[in-house]
Scaffold this active site. Structure first.
Site, short mmCIF file in Angstrom:
data_model
loop_
_atom_site.label_atom_id
_atom_site.label_comp_id
_atom_site.label_asym_id
_atom_site.label_seq_id
_atom_site.Cartn_x
_atom_site.Cartn_y
_atom_site.Cartn_z
N HIS A 187 63.93 153.45 60.94
CA HIS A 187 63.76 154.92 60.86
C HIS A 187 64.20 155.48 59.50
O HIS A 187 63.91 156.66 59.21
CB HIS A 187 64.55 155.62 61.96
CG HIS A 187 64.14 155.28 63.35
ND1 HIS A 187 62.84 155.42 63.79
CD2 HIS A 187 64.84 154.80 64.42
CE1 HIS A 187 62.76 155.04 65.07
NE2 HIS A 187 63.96 154.66 65.46
N ASP A 200 60.05 147.00 67.95
CA ASP A 200 61.05 147.91 68.52
C ASP A 200 60.32 148.95 69.38
O ASP A 200 59.17 149.30 69.11
CB ASP A 200 61.81 148.60 67.39
CG ASP A 200 62.99 149.41 67.87
OD1 ASP A 200 64.12 148.89 67.83
OD2 ASP A 200 62.77 150.57 68.29
N HIS A 206 60.73 152.00 69.56
CA HIS A 206 60.51 153.26 68.83
C HIS A 206 59.60 153.02 67.63
O HIS A 206 59.60 151.93 67.05
CB HIS A 206 61.86 153.83 68.35
CG HIS A 206 62.84 154.07 69.45
ND1 HIS A 206 63.86 153.18 69.74
CD2 HIS A 206 62.93 155.07 70.35
CE1 HIS A 206 64.57 153.66 70.77
NE2 HIS A 206 64.02 154.80 71.16
N ASP A 242 65.13 146.98 72.53
CA ASP A 242 65.09 148.20 73.36
C ASP A 242 63.76 148.37 74.08
O ASP A 242 63.59 149.31 74.87
CB ASP A 242 65.45 149.47 72.55
CG ASP A 242 64.78 149.54 71.21
OD1 ASP A 242 63.89 148.71 70.93
OD2 ASP A 242 65.16 150.43 70.42
ZN LIG Z 1 64.53 151.38 68.78
#
Ligand SMILES: [Zn+2]
Length: 341
Positions: free
Chosen positions: A123, A160, A162, A246
């Site tokens: 991120h 991931d 996200h 995750d």
């Molecule tokens: Zn993540």
């Protein structure tokens, strides 16, 4: 031969109650030590990532700000991203270890490897920290492989749960890096839509796979449908993997519902692509995963799979609980948008 890098002392990067906590790395270290195959793998260490390496991705003004922020005692950089006086040293150590792994894989010393560190990186934006992430580790590694090892085309796959918005931003207009991210489409950070496909000279070299909550282990089938044709067109010299545990069904931050075996199967598809196009050169780096025991089990499974594509994957948490989602329509939409025949 598969090599690992493991952070030795990450306790300096901690904030009470935050999901990215030192217990994550401690659980990973324990799992690696408890498995005779993984305990025997070589562990590499690098020098802390240099300013030169970081500036290939990050704006110097951001690096100055981060350094000054840590020196002044740290605190919250945004609503969910913290830094402490020791954070910069921890994150530079993890990133430097990742670059040492890139050296070993690109130099032919080892076949592949997995860099285990925290905080995550995907991120982090060129000009800002974001989403637990301080430095864009995988992006720095891609630029390093290009600058130091002459890699012309780097494929980055982001597993991931996200969206890897920071990685996407770093290469959005760059045709020399193909970025493929699967993620739960309705959660943080809200980017990674199908229509985000790159811009300018990089048009077509960003590929987003936004999948619904409850997708389960069918995610590996989606990778089987889209990754080989994308890679055949791009012909990578090196494959980098942003791995996040995750996506597992027990992770507290998301609901993608994969099992340990399902995650390992998805990694297997990525490994086959590396075998087909670049002599198996695959470097994985850790992103998220916030259930410490699940994270450690997933990391061990992926390391096992990297070391031996036929390895049996232990899955103490069991299979996906819910019925898996039908990704047929989404798969066709992705294949159509990226003209995969
Ligand atoms: Zn993540």
């Amino acid at each position: 031969m598969t090599a690992l890098t493991v952070l030795a002392d990450d306790a300096r990067h901690a904030q009470p109650g935050h999901p990215d906590r030192p217990a994550r790395m401690a659980a990973i270290r324990n799992a690696l030590d408890a498995d005779p195959v993984l305990a025997a793998l070589p562990r590499l260490r690098g020098l802390p990532a240099s300013r030169e390496a970081l500036e290939r991705v990050h704006d110097p003004a951001y690096l100055d700000l981060l350094e000054a922020f840590c020196e002044r005692g740290g605190g919250d950089l945004d609503v969910d991203t913290y830094a402490t006086p020791g954070s910069l040293a921890v994150v530079r150590e993890g990133c430097g270890n990742l670059l040492a792994l890139v050296d070993a894989v690109c130099g032919g010393d080892v076949a592949n490897g997995f860099a285990l560190a925290r905080p995550p990186g995907h991120h982090a934006r060129p000009m800002a920290a974001m989403g637990f992430c301080l430095l864009a580790n995988v992006a720095v590694a891609a630029r390093y492989a290009q600058a130091v090892h002459g890699a012309e085309r780097v494929l980055i796959v982001d597993l991931d749960v996200h969206h890897g918005n920071g990685t996407q931003e770093a290469f959005y207009e760059d045709p020399s890096v193909l970025f493929v991210s699967s993620h739960q489409g309705d959660i943080y950070p809200g980017t990674g839509h199908l229509a985000e496909t790159g811009a300018g000279a990089g048009a077509g070299t960003t590929v987003n796979l936004p999948v619904p909550a409850g997708t389960g282990d069918e995610l590996a089938d989606l990778y089987r449908a889209v990754l080989p044709p994308l890679a055949a067109r791009f012909r990578p010299d090196l494959v980098l993997l942003s791995f996040g545990a995750d996506a597992h069904r027990l992770d507290p931050l998301a609901g993608l519902d994969l099992s340990v075996a399902g995650l390992a199967d998805a990694v297997g598809v990525i490994q086959e692509v590396a075998d087909t196009h670049c002599g198996g050169r695959l470097v994985a780096t850790l992103e998220g995963g916030y259930h410490a025991e699940v994270l450690a089990t997933c990391v061990a499974a992926v390391a096992r799979r990297l070391a031996d594509p036929m390895a049996e994957i232990a899955d103490p948490f069991g299979p996906t609980a819910r019925r898996t989602r039908d990704l047929g329509t989404l798969t066709e939409a992705i294949r159509g948008r990226h003209r995969l025949g």
